[in-house]
Design a protein around this motif. Structure first.
Motif, PDB file in Angstrom:
ATOM      1  N   THR A   1     -13.985  80.271  54.937  1.00 53.75           N
ATOM      2  CA  THR A   1     -12.701  80.420  54.241  1.00 53.75           C
ATOM      3  C   THR A   1     -12.859  80.560  52.727  1.00 53.75           C
ATOM      4  O   THR A   1     -11.874  80.476  51.992  1.00 53.75           O
ATOM      5  N   PHE A   2     -14.085  80.779  52.264  1.00 55.96           N
ATOM      6  CA  PHE A   2     -14.314  80.893  50.824  1.00 55.96           C
ATOM      7  C   PHE A   2     -13.604  82.118  50.239  1.00 55.96           C
ATOM      8  O   PHE A   2     -13.265  82.142  49.056  1.00 55.96           O
ATOM      9  N   GLY A   3     -13.355  83.105  51.068  1.00 49.26           N
ATOM     10  CA  GLY A   3     -12.637  84.282  50.593  1.00 49.26           C
ATOM     11  C   GLY A   3     -11.253  83.957  50.062  1.00 49.26           C
ATOM     12  O   GLY A   3     -10.749  84.654  49.165  1.00 49.26           O
ATOM     13  N   ASP A   4     -10.626  82.904  50.593  1.00 49.50           N
ATOM     14  CA  ASP A   4      -9.310  82.501  50.083  1.00 49.50           C
ATOM     15  C   ASP A   4      -9.402  82.117  48.608  1.00 49.50           C
ATOM     16  O   ASP A   4      -8.488  82.386  47.820  1.00 49.50           O
ATOM     17  N   ILE A   5     -10.500  81.467  48.232  1.00 50.84           N
ATOM     18  CA  ILE A   5     -10.701  81.049  46.839  1.00 50.84           C
ATOM     19  C   ILE A   5     -10.902  82.266  45.948  1.00 50.84           C
ATOM     20  O   ILE A   5     -10.270  82.395  44.897  1.00 50.84           O
ATOM     21  N   MET A   6     -11.781  83.172  46.368  1.00 49.98           N
ATOM     22  CA  MET A   6     -12.036  84.361  45.556  1.00 49.98           C
ATOM     23  C   MET A   6     -10.792  85.220  45.414  1.00 49.98           C
ATOM     24  O   MET A   6     -10.519  85.766  44.330  1.00 49.98           O
ATOM     25  N   ASN A   7     -10.005  85.324  46.476  1.00 52.22           N
ATOM     26  CA  ASN A   7      -8.769  86.113  46.388  1.00 52.22           C
ATOM     27  C   ASN A   7      -7.821  85.529  45.358  1.00 52.22           C
ATOM     28  O   ASN A   7      -7.203  86.258  44.570  1.00 52.22           O
ATOM     29  N   PHE A   8      -7.703  84.209  45.339  1.00 50.51           N
ATOM     30  CA  PHE A   8      -6.826  83.568  44.359  1.00 50.51           C
ATOM     31  C   PHE A   8      -7.327  83.796  42.940  1.00 50.51           C
ATOM     32  O   PHE A   8      -6.557  84.169  42.042  1.00 50.51           O
ATOM     33  N   VAL A   9      -8.619  83.566  42.728  1.00 54.15           N
ATOM     34  CA  VAL A   9      -9.175  83.680  41.380  1.00 54.15           C
ATOM     35  C   VAL A   9      -9.023  85.101  40.852  1.00 54.15           C
ATOM     36  O   VAL A   9      -8.578  85.323  39.713  1.00 54.15           O
TER      37      VAL A   9
ATOM     38  N   TRP B   1      -3.381  75.167  42.261  1.00 54.37           N
ATOM     39  CA  TRP B   1      -3.185  75.123  43.709  1.00 54.37           C
ATOM     40  C   TRP B   1      -3.175  76.551  44.235  1.00 54.37           C
ATOM     41  O   TRP B   1      -2.571  77.441  43.638  1.00 54.37           O
ATOM     42  N   TYR B   2      -3.852  76.773  45.355  1.00 52.55           N
ATOM     43  CA  TYR B   2      -3.938  78.109  45.920  1.00 52.55           C
ATOM     44  C   TYR B   2      -3.655  78.056  47.425  1.00 52.55           C
ATOM     45  O   TYR B   2      -3.841  77.023  48.074  1.00 52.55           O
ATOM     46  N   ASP B   3      -3.196  79.170  47.956  1.00 49.90           N
ATOM     47  CA  ASP B   3      -2.977  79.275  49.392  1.00 49.90           C
ATOM     48  C   ASP B   3      -4.311  79.498  50.094  1.00 49.90           C
ATOM     49  O   ASP B   3      -5.085  80.371  49.697  1.00 49.90           O
ATOM     50  N   SER B   4      -4.554  78.730  51.145  1.00 44.95           N
ATOM     51  CA  SER B   4      -5.744  78.913  51.959  1.00 44.95           C
ATOM     52  C   SER B   4      -5.312  79.169  53.397  1.00 44.95           C
ATOM     53  O   SER B   4      -5.252  78.229  54.215  1.00 44.95           O
ATOM     54  N   PRO B   5      -4.990  80.409  53.735  1.00 48.67           N
ATOM     55  CA  PRO B   5      -4.571  80.701  55.111  1.00 48.67           C
ATOM     56  C   PRO B   5      -5.617  80.293  56.140  1.00 48.67           C
ATOM     57  O   PRO B   5      -5.275  79.859  57.243  1.00 48.67           O
ATOM     58  N   GLY B   6      -6.898  80.393  55.777  1.00 44.82           N
ATOM     59  CA  GLY B   6      -7.953  80.032  56.720  1.00 44.82           C
ATOM     60  C   GLY B   6      -7.958  78.569  57.075  1.00 44.82           C
ATOM     61  O   GLY B   6      -8.485  78.172  58.126  1.00 44.82           O
ATOM     62  N   ASN B   7      -7.368  77.724  56.209  1.00 45.89           N
ATOM     63  CA  ASN B   7      -7.285  76.284  56.463  1.00 45.89           C
ATOM     64  C   ASN B   7      -5.857  75.823  56.678  1.00 45.89           C
ATOM     65  O   ASN B   7      -5.605  74.620  56.817  1.00 45.89           O
ATOM     66  N   ASP B   8      -4.930  76.779  56.659  1.00 42.96           N
ATOM     67  CA  ASP B   8      -3.515  76.499  56.909  1.00 42.96           C
ATOM     68  C   ASP B   8      -2.957  75.427  55.982  1.00 42.96           C
ATOM     69  O   ASP B   8      -2.251  74.522  56.390  1.00 42.96           O
ATOM     70  N   LYS B   9      -3.304  75.533  54.698  1.00 45.36           N
ATOM     71  CA  LYS B   9      -2.768  74.579  53.729  1.00 45.36           C
ATOM     72  C   LYS B   9      -2.944  75.114  52.315  1.00 45.36           C
ATOM     73  O   LYS B   9      -3.722  76.048  52.082  1.00 45.36           O
TER      74      LYS B   9
END
Length: 390
Positions: free
Chosen positions: A246-254, A141-149
Protein backbone atom coordinates in the motif's frame (compact mmCIF):
# COMPACT_ATOMS: atom_id res chain seq x y z
CA UNK A 1 -17.69 41.47 60.52
CA UNK A 2 -16.30 43.03 57.35
CA UNK A 3 -12.99 43.71 59.14
CA UNK A 4 -12.72 40.05 60.21
CA UNK A 5 -13.42 38.85 56.68
CA UNK A 6 -10.84 41.26 55.27
CA UNK A 7 -8.25 40.08 57.79
CA UNK A 8 -8.91 36.45 56.85
CA UNK A 9 -8.53 37.25 53.13
CA UNK A 10 -5.26 39.12 53.72
CA UNK A 11 -3.95 36.30 55.91
CA UNK A 12 -4.75 33.73 53.22
CA UNK A 13 -3.14 35.90 50.56
CA UNK A 14 -0.03 36.27 52.72
CA UNK A 15 0.24 32.51 53.19
CA UNK A 16 -0.25 31.96 49.43
CA UNK A 17 2.38 34.52 48.50
CA UNK A 18 4.81 33.05 51.03
CA UNK A 19 4.27 29.62 49.47
CA UNK A 20 4.82 30.93 45.97
CA UNK A 21 7.84 32.92 47.13
CA UNK A 22 9.26 29.74 48.64
CA UNK A 23 8.81 27.95 45.31
CA UNK A 24 10.57 30.64 43.35
CA UNK A 25 13.35 31.19 45.87
CA UNK A 26 14.14 27.50 46.35
CA UNK A 27 17.60 26.72 44.98
CA UNK A 28 17.29 25.12 41.55
CA UNK A 29 18.94 21.76 40.88
CA UNK A 30 21.07 21.73 37.74
CA UNK A 31 20.80 18.40 35.98
CA UNK A 32 22.38 17.60 33.69
CA UNK A 33 25.37 19.92 34.05
CA UNK A 34 27.75 19.64 31.09
CA UNK A 35 31.34 20.42 31.96
CA UNK A 36 33.97 21.80 29.61
CA UNK A 37 36.00 18.58 29.84
CA UNK A 38 33.09 16.53 28.44
CA UNK A 39 31.96 15.01 31.74
CA UNK A 40 28.33 15.42 32.76
CA UNK A 41 26.91 15.72 36.27
CA UNK A 42 23.39 14.47 37.14
CA UNK A 43 21.56 15.38 40.32
CA UNK A 44 18.32 14.22 41.92
CA UNK A 45 16.60 15.20 45.18
CA UNK A 46 15.48 11.99 46.86
CA UNK A 47 15.49 12.24 50.65
CA UNK A 48 13.44 9.05 51.09
CA UNK A 49 15.23 7.00 48.41
CA UNK A 50 17.41 4.09 49.40
CA UNK A 51 19.09 3.50 46.02
CA UNK A 52 19.22 5.57 42.84
CA UNK A 53 20.88 4.59 39.57
CA UNK A 54 21.20 6.13 36.12
CA UNK A 55 21.06 4.48 32.69
CA UNK A 56 22.13 6.30 29.55
CA UNK A 57 22.69 5.76 25.85
CA UNK A 58 26.45 6.24 26.40
CA UNK A 59 26.43 2.97 28.34
CA UNK A 60 26.11 -0.54 26.97
CA UNK A 61 22.62 -1.98 26.74
CA UNK A 62 20.93 -2.83 30.08
CA UNK A 63 23.80 -1.38 32.12
CA UNK A 64 23.55 1.31 34.80
CA UNK A 65 25.61 3.28 37.30
CA UNK A 66 24.73 3.79 40.95
CA UNK A 67 24.39 7.41 42.05
CA UNK A 68 26.01 8.59 45.28
CA UNK A 69 24.09 10.26 48.07
CA UNK A 70 25.44 13.60 49.29
CA UNK A 71 24.06 14.91 52.55
CA UNK A 72 20.52 13.96 53.49
CA UNK A 73 18.77 14.10 50.13
CA UNK A 74 20.91 14.84 47.05
CA UNK A 75 21.95 12.01 44.73
CA UNK A 76 24.80 12.72 42.29
CA UNK A 77 26.56 10.97 39.44
CA UNK A 78 29.40 12.24 37.23
CA UNK A 79 30.12 10.47 33.94
CA UNK A 80 33.42 9.74 32.35
CA UNK A 81 34.39 12.03 29.46
CA UNK A 82 31.73 11.60 26.76
CA UNK A 83 32.12 12.02 23.02
CA UNK A 84 29.97 14.75 21.44
CA UNK A 85 26.51 13.37 20.80
CA UNK A 86 22.77 13.42 21.42
CA UNK A 87 22.12 11.31 24.51
CA UNK A 88 19.15 9.76 26.34
CA UNK A 89 19.02 8.83 30.02
CA UNK A 90 16.69 7.97 32.90
CA UNK A 91 16.88 7.28 36.63
CA UNK A 92 15.78 4.22 38.60
CA UNK A 93 14.66 5.04 42.13
CA UNK A 94 14.30 2.01 44.41
CA UNK A 95 13.48 -0.14 41.39
CA UNK A 96 11.13 2.33 39.71
CA UNK A 97 12.18 3.94 36.42
CA UNK A 98 11.81 7.73 36.44
CA UNK A 99 12.74 10.76 34.38
CA UNK A 100 14.86 13.63 35.68
CA UNK A 101 12.49 16.27 37.15
CA UNK A 102 15.16 18.94 36.69
CA UNK A 103 15.33 18.37 32.93
CA UNK A 104 12.25 19.41 30.94
CA UNK A 105 13.57 17.87 27.72
CA UNK A 106 12.14 14.40 27.16
CA UNK A 107 11.58 12.13 24.19
CA UNK A 108 9.51 9.00 23.54
CA UNK A 109 11.06 5.96 21.88
CA UNK A 110 8.33 3.33 21.41
CA UNK A 111 6.91 3.17 24.98
CA UNK A 112 9.90 4.54 26.92
CA UNK A 113 10.19 8.17 27.98
CA UNK A 114 13.73 9.42 28.50
CA UNK A 115 15.43 12.72 29.17
CA UNK A 116 17.80 14.01 26.51
CA UNK A 117 20.78 16.34 26.27
CA UNK A 118 23.21 17.38 23.57
CA UNK A 119 26.98 17.46 23.98
CA UNK A 120 28.17 19.76 21.19
CA UNK A 121 31.05 19.25 18.81
CA UNK A 122 31.98 17.02 15.91
CA UNK A 123 29.17 15.03 14.33
CA UNK A 124 26.77 16.16 17.07
CA UNK A 125 26.70 19.65 15.60
CA UNK A 126 24.48 18.21 12.87
CA UNK A 127 21.89 17.49 15.55
CA UNK A 128 21.60 20.91 17.15
CA UNK A 129 19.70 23.98 15.99
CA UNK A 130 22.17 26.27 14.26
CA UNK A 131 21.97 29.74 12.75
CA UNK A 132 20.97 28.56 9.29
CA UNK A 133 17.74 28.85 7.28
CA UNK A 134 15.15 26.47 8.66
CA UNK A 135 12.67 24.21 6.94
CA UNK A 136 9.18 23.34 8.11
CA UNK A 137 7.59 20.21 9.53
CA UNK A 138 3.94 19.32 8.99
CA UNK A 139 1.79 16.40 10.07
CA UNK A 140 -0.55 15.47 7.22
CA UNK A 141 -3.45 13.05 6.89
CA UNK A 142 -3.84 11.10 3.66
CA UNK A 143 -6.32 8.63 2.21
CA UNK A 144 -5.07 5.05 2.15
CA UNK A 145 -7.60 3.03 0.14
CA UNK A 146 -5.35 -0.02 0.43
CA UNK A 147 -5.79 0.08 4.22
CA UNK A 148 -9.34 1.45 4.20
CA UNK A 149 -8.49 4.37 6.46
CA UNK A 150 -7.02 7.83 6.67
CA UNK A 151 -3.46 7.77 7.95
CA UNK A 152 -0.97 10.31 9.26
CA UNK A 153 2.55 11.06 8.07
CA UNK A 154 5.20 13.71 8.72
CA UNK A 155 6.71 15.92 6.04
CA UNK A 156 9.83 18.09 6.20
CA UNK A 157 9.99 20.78 3.53
CA UNK A 158 13.31 22.59 3.02
CA UNK A 159 14.01 26.28 3.69
CA UNK A 160 12.33 28.46 1.07
CA UNK A 161 9.85 25.82 -0.09
CA UNK A 162 6.76 27.92 0.68
CA UNK A 163 8.05 30.95 -1.20
CA UNK A 164 9.28 29.16 -4.30
CA UNK A 165 7.67 27.57 -7.36
CA UNK A 166 10.36 24.98 -8.06
CA UNK A 167 9.93 21.22 -7.86
CA UNK A 168 11.93 19.23 -5.29
CA UNK A 169 13.28 15.70 -4.98
CA UNK A 170 11.78 13.50 -2.26
CA UNK A 171 13.39 11.22 0.32
CA UNK A 172 11.00 8.69 1.85
CA UNK A 173 12.45 7.92 5.30
CA UNK A 174 11.13 4.90 7.21
CA UNK A 175 11.29 4.07 10.94
CA UNK A 176 11.98 0.84 12.80
CA UNK A 177 9.72 -1.61 14.59
CA UNK A 178 7.71 0.05 17.35
CA UNK A 179 8.29 3.49 15.83
CA UNK A 180 5.86 5.71 13.97
CA UNK A 181 5.72 8.91 11.94
CA UNK A 182 7.28 10.88 14.81
CA UNK A 183 10.33 8.67 15.44
CA UNK A 184 12.75 10.20 12.94
CA UNK A 185 11.78 13.72 13.99
CA UNK A 186 12.37 12.99 17.67
CA UNK A 187 15.18 10.53 18.22
CA UNK A 188 16.42 10.96 14.65
CA UNK A 189 16.74 14.79 14.72
CA UNK A 190 15.79 14.90 11.03
CA UNK A 191 14.75 18.55 10.88
CA UNK A 192 18.01 19.70 12.46
CA UNK A 193 20.14 17.39 10.30
CA UNK A 194 18.45 18.50 7.09
CA UNK A 195 18.61 22.21 7.97
CA UNK A 196 22.31 21.97 8.79
CA UNK A 197 23.32 19.88 5.77
CA UNK A 198 21.37 22.09 3.38
CA UNK A 199 22.58 25.25 5.10
CA UNK A 200 26.21 24.11 4.74
CA UNK A 201 25.72 23.28 1.07
CA UNK A 202 26.37 19.58 1.77
CA UNK A 203 22.94 18.39 0.63
CA UNK A 204 20.44 19.35 -2.05
CA UNK A 205 17.22 20.93 -0.76
CA UNK A 206 14.68 18.10 -0.62
CA UNK A 207 11.37 17.05 0.84
CA UNK A 208 11.57 14.31 3.48
CA UNK A 209 8.45 12.17 3.97
CA UNK A 210 8.21 10.08 7.16
CA UNK A 211 5.20 7.75 7.07
CA UNK A 212 3.89 5.43 9.76
CA UNK A 213 5.03 1.93 8.81
CA UNK A 214 2.42 0.23 11.03
CA UNK A 215 -0.59 -0.11 8.74
CA UNK A 216 -2.75 -1.25 11.66
CA UNK A 217 -2.47 2.31 13.01
CA UNK A 218 -3.93 5.54 11.73
CA UNK A 219 -1.22 7.47 13.51
CA UNK A 220 1.26 7.50 16.38
CA UNK A 221 -0.21 6.46 19.75
CA UNK A 222 -2.32 9.29 21.12
CA UNK A 223 -2.55 11.04 17.73
CA UNK A 224 -5.33 8.98 16.13
CA UNK A 225 -8.94 8.06 16.89
CA UNK A 226 -7.80 5.08 18.99
CA UNK A 227 -6.82 7.59 21.67
CA UNK A 228 -4.03 7.23 24.20
CA UNK A 229 -3.18 3.62 23.50
CA UNK A 230 -0.02 2.02 24.86
CA UNK A 231 2.80 2.02 22.27
CA UNK A 232 3.93 -1.49 21.39
CA UNK A 233 6.55 -3.21 19.27
CA UNK A 234 4.37 -5.78 17.54
CA UNK A 235 1.16 -4.76 15.79
CA UNK A 236 -0.98 -6.60 13.23
CA UNK A 237 0.49 -6.60 9.70
CA UNK A 238 4.03 -5.98 10.99
CA UNK A 239 6.45 -6.91 8.18
CA UNK A 240 3.85 -9.07 6.39
CA UNK A 241 3.91 -7.17 3.09
CA UNK A 242 0.87 -4.96 3.68
CA UNK A 243 2.86 -1.75 4.16
CA UNK A 244 4.87 -2.38 0.99
CA UNK A 245 1.73 -3.24 -1.01
CA UNK A 246 0.00 0.00 0.00
CA UNK A 247 3.02 2.31 -0.23
CA UNK A 248 1.61 3.68 -3.47
CA UNK A 249 -1.07 5.47 -1.45
CA UNK A 250 1.68 7.50 0.23
CA UNK A 251 3.43 8.40 -3.02
CA UNK A 252 0.14 9.38 -4.64
CA UNK A 253 -0.61 11.77 -1.79
CA UNK A 254 2.86 13.31 -1.75
CA UNK A 255 3.07 13.86 -5.49
CA UNK A 256 -0.46 15.28 -5.61
CA UNK A 257 0.04 17.70 -2.72
CA UNK A 258 3.69 18.78 -2.96
CA UNK A 259 5.85 20.16 -5.75
CA UNK A 260 7.96 17.12 -6.52
CA UNK A 261 10.08 16.17 -9.51
CA UNK A 262 7.95 13.07 -9.95
CA UNK A 263 10.75 11.04 -11.55
CA UNK A 264 12.92 8.12 -10.51
CA UNK A 265 15.90 10.50 -10.44
CA UNK A 266 13.97 12.63 -7.97
CA UNK A 267 13.09 9.86 -5.52
CA UNK A 268 15.10 8.21 -2.74
CA UNK A 269 14.02 5.76 -0.06
CA UNK A 270 15.81 4.75 3.13
CA UNK A 271 14.96 3.22 6.48
CA UNK A 272 16.30 1.78 9.69
CA UNK A 273 15.79 -1.79 10.94
CA UNK A 274 12.18 -2.67 10.00
CA UNK A 275 12.25 0.42 7.80
CA UNK A 276 15.33 -1.01 6.07
CA UNK A 277 13.38 -4.20 5.43
CA UNK A 278 10.54 -2.10 4.00
CA UNK A 279 12.99 -0.08 1.91
CA UNK A 280 14.54 -3.15 0.32
CA UNK A 281 11.19 -4.60 -0.74
CA UNK A 282 9.49 -1.34 -1.72
CA UNK A 283 12.41 -0.55 -4.02
CA UNK A 284 11.97 -4.02 -5.58
CA UNK A 285 8.19 -3.95 -5.94
CA UNK A 286 7.95 -0.44 -7.38
CA UNK A 287 10.29 -1.00 -10.34
CA UNK A 288 12.13 1.91 -11.90
CA UNK A 289 10.80 4.24 -9.17
CA UNK A 290 13.72 4.95 -6.81
CA UNK A 291 17.20 6.01 -7.86
CA UNK A 292 18.66 5.94 -4.34
CA UNK A 293 18.21 3.18 -1.78
CA UNK A 294 19.52 3.29 1.82
CA UNK A 295 19.43 0.34 4.22
CA UNK A 296 20.34 1.31 7.81
CA UNK A 297 20.79 -1.76 10.09
CA UNK A 298 18.15 -3.41 7.93
CA UNK A 299 16.11 -6.33 9.28
CA UNK A 300 16.74 -8.71 6.38
CA UNK A 301 16.39 -12.52 6.42
CA UNK A 302 15.44 -12.44 10.11
CA UNK A 303 12.46 -14.84 10.09
CA UNK A 304 13.68 -18.44 10.62
CA UNK A 305 10.43 -19.74 9.09
CA UNK A 306 10.84 -17.62 5.98
CA UNK A 307 9.03 -14.51 4.82
CA UNK A 308 5.23 -14.32 5.01
CA UNK A 309 3.25 -15.56 2.02
CA UNK A 310 2.89 -12.21 0.30
CA UNK A 311 3.51 -11.38 -3.37
CA UNK A 312 5.81 -8.64 -2.12
CA UNK A 313 8.32 -11.26 -1.00
CA UNK A 314 8.10 -13.61 -3.98
CA UNK A 315 10.68 -13.78 -6.79
CA UNK A 316 13.45 -11.96 -4.93
CA UNK A 317 16.27 -12.71 -7.36
CA UNK A 318 14.13 -11.94 -10.42
CA UNK A 319 13.12 -8.60 -8.93
CA UNK A 320 16.73 -7.75 -8.05
CA UNK A 321 17.79 -8.55 -11.62
CA UNK A 322 15.04 -6.24 -12.90
CA UNK A 323 16.18 -3.54 -10.46
CA UNK A 324 19.71 -3.88 -11.76
CA UNK A 325 18.45 -3.63 -15.33
CA UNK A 326 16.39 -0.52 -14.60
CA UNK A 327 19.45 1.09 -13.10
CA UNK A 328 19.99 3.05 -9.89
CA UNK A 329 22.46 5.68 -8.77
CA UNK A 330 23.16 4.43 -5.23
CA UNK A 331 22.48 1.29 -3.21
CA UNK A 332 23.84 2.15 0.25
CA UNK A 333 24.06 -0.28 3.18
CA UNK A 334 25.29 0.46 6.73
CA UNK A 335 25.30 -1.49 9.98
CA UNK A 336 27.12 -1.50 13.33
CA UNK A 337 29.63 -4.27 14.01
CA UNK A 338 27.96 -4.85 17.40
CA UNK A 339 24.42 -5.05 16.01
CA UNK A 340 22.24 -8.08 16.80
CA UNK A 341 23.93 -11.11 15.22
CA UNK A 342 20.78 -12.13 13.34
CA UNK A 343 20.56 -8.69 11.73
CA UNK A 344 24.27 -8.49 11.00
CA UNK A 345 24.20 -11.91 9.37
CA UNK A 346 21.08 -11.03 7.38
CA UNK A 347 22.78 -7.95 5.96
CA UNK A 348 25.85 -9.97 4.98
CA UNK A 349 23.64 -12.56 3.26
CA UNK A 350 21.92 -9.80 1.32
CA UNK A 351 25.26 -8.38 0.26
CA UNK A 352 26.38 -11.81 -0.97
CA UNK A 353 23.24 -12.02 -3.09
CA UNK A 354 23.89 -8.56 -4.51
CA UNK A 355 27.46 -9.60 -5.33
CA UNK A 356 26.23 -12.81 -6.96
CA UNK A 357 23.95 -10.77 -9.22
CA UNK A 358 26.61 -8.16 -9.94
CA UNK A 359 24.70 -5.35 -8.21
CA UNK A 360 27.00 -2.56 -7.12
CA UNK A 361 26.48 -1.26 -3.62
CA UNK A 362 28.26 0.88 -1.03
CA UNK A 363 28.84 -0.68 2.38
CA UNK A 364 29.66 1.07 5.66
CA UNK A 365 30.36 -0.81 8.88
CA UNK A 366 30.68 1.27 12.03
CA UNK A 367 31.28 0.71 15.71
CA UNK A 368 28.27 0.32 17.95
CA UNK A 369 25.03 -1.57 17.60
CA UNK A 370 21.33 -1.14 16.90
CA UNK A 371 21.15 2.45 18.11
CA UNK A 372 19.92 5.89 17.17
CA UNK A 373 23.50 7.12 17.47
CA UNK A 374 24.31 5.02 14.41
CA UNK A 375 21.12 5.83 12.50
CA UNK A 376 21.58 9.58 12.88
CA UNK A 377 25.13 9.13 11.61
CA UNK A 378 23.97 7.05 8.66
CA UNK A 379 21.44 9.69 7.69
CA UNK A 380 24.06 12.46 7.77
CA UNK A 381 26.31 10.37 5.51
CA UNK A 382 23.60 9.13 3.14
CA UNK A 383 21.81 12.42 2.45
CA UNK A 384 24.83 14.25 0.90
CA UNK A 385 25.14 11.38 -1.63
CA UNK A 386 21.63 11.63 -3.09
CA UNK A 387 20.31 13.86 -5.86
CA UNK A 388 23.81 15.27 -6.42
CA UNK A 389 23.70 14.84 -10.21
CA UNK A 390 20.01 15.63 -10.70
Amino acid sequence: MKKIALCLILAGLSISLQGQQDIFQRAAIVSPEINEDGTVIFRLMGPEANEVSISGSWMSASSFQLMQKQGDSLWVHTTQVLEPGFYRYSFTIDGVRAIDPANAHVIRDVASISNVFLLEGGRADHYKVQDVPHGSVAYRWYDSPGNDKKRRLSVYTPPGYEGSTRDYPVLYLLHGIGGDEEAWLGSGRVAQIMDNLIGAGKAKPMIVVMPNGNVAQEAAPGKGSAGFVQPTFMLPNTMDGQFEQTFGDIMNFVESNYRTLGTKEGRAIAGLSMGGHHTAYISLNYPNTFNYIGLFSAALNVNPEGLPDSPVYQGLEEKLIAQKGNGYALYWIAIGEEDFPILYQGVQQHRKLLDKLGMEHTYLETAGGHTWANWRRYLTEFVPLIFIND
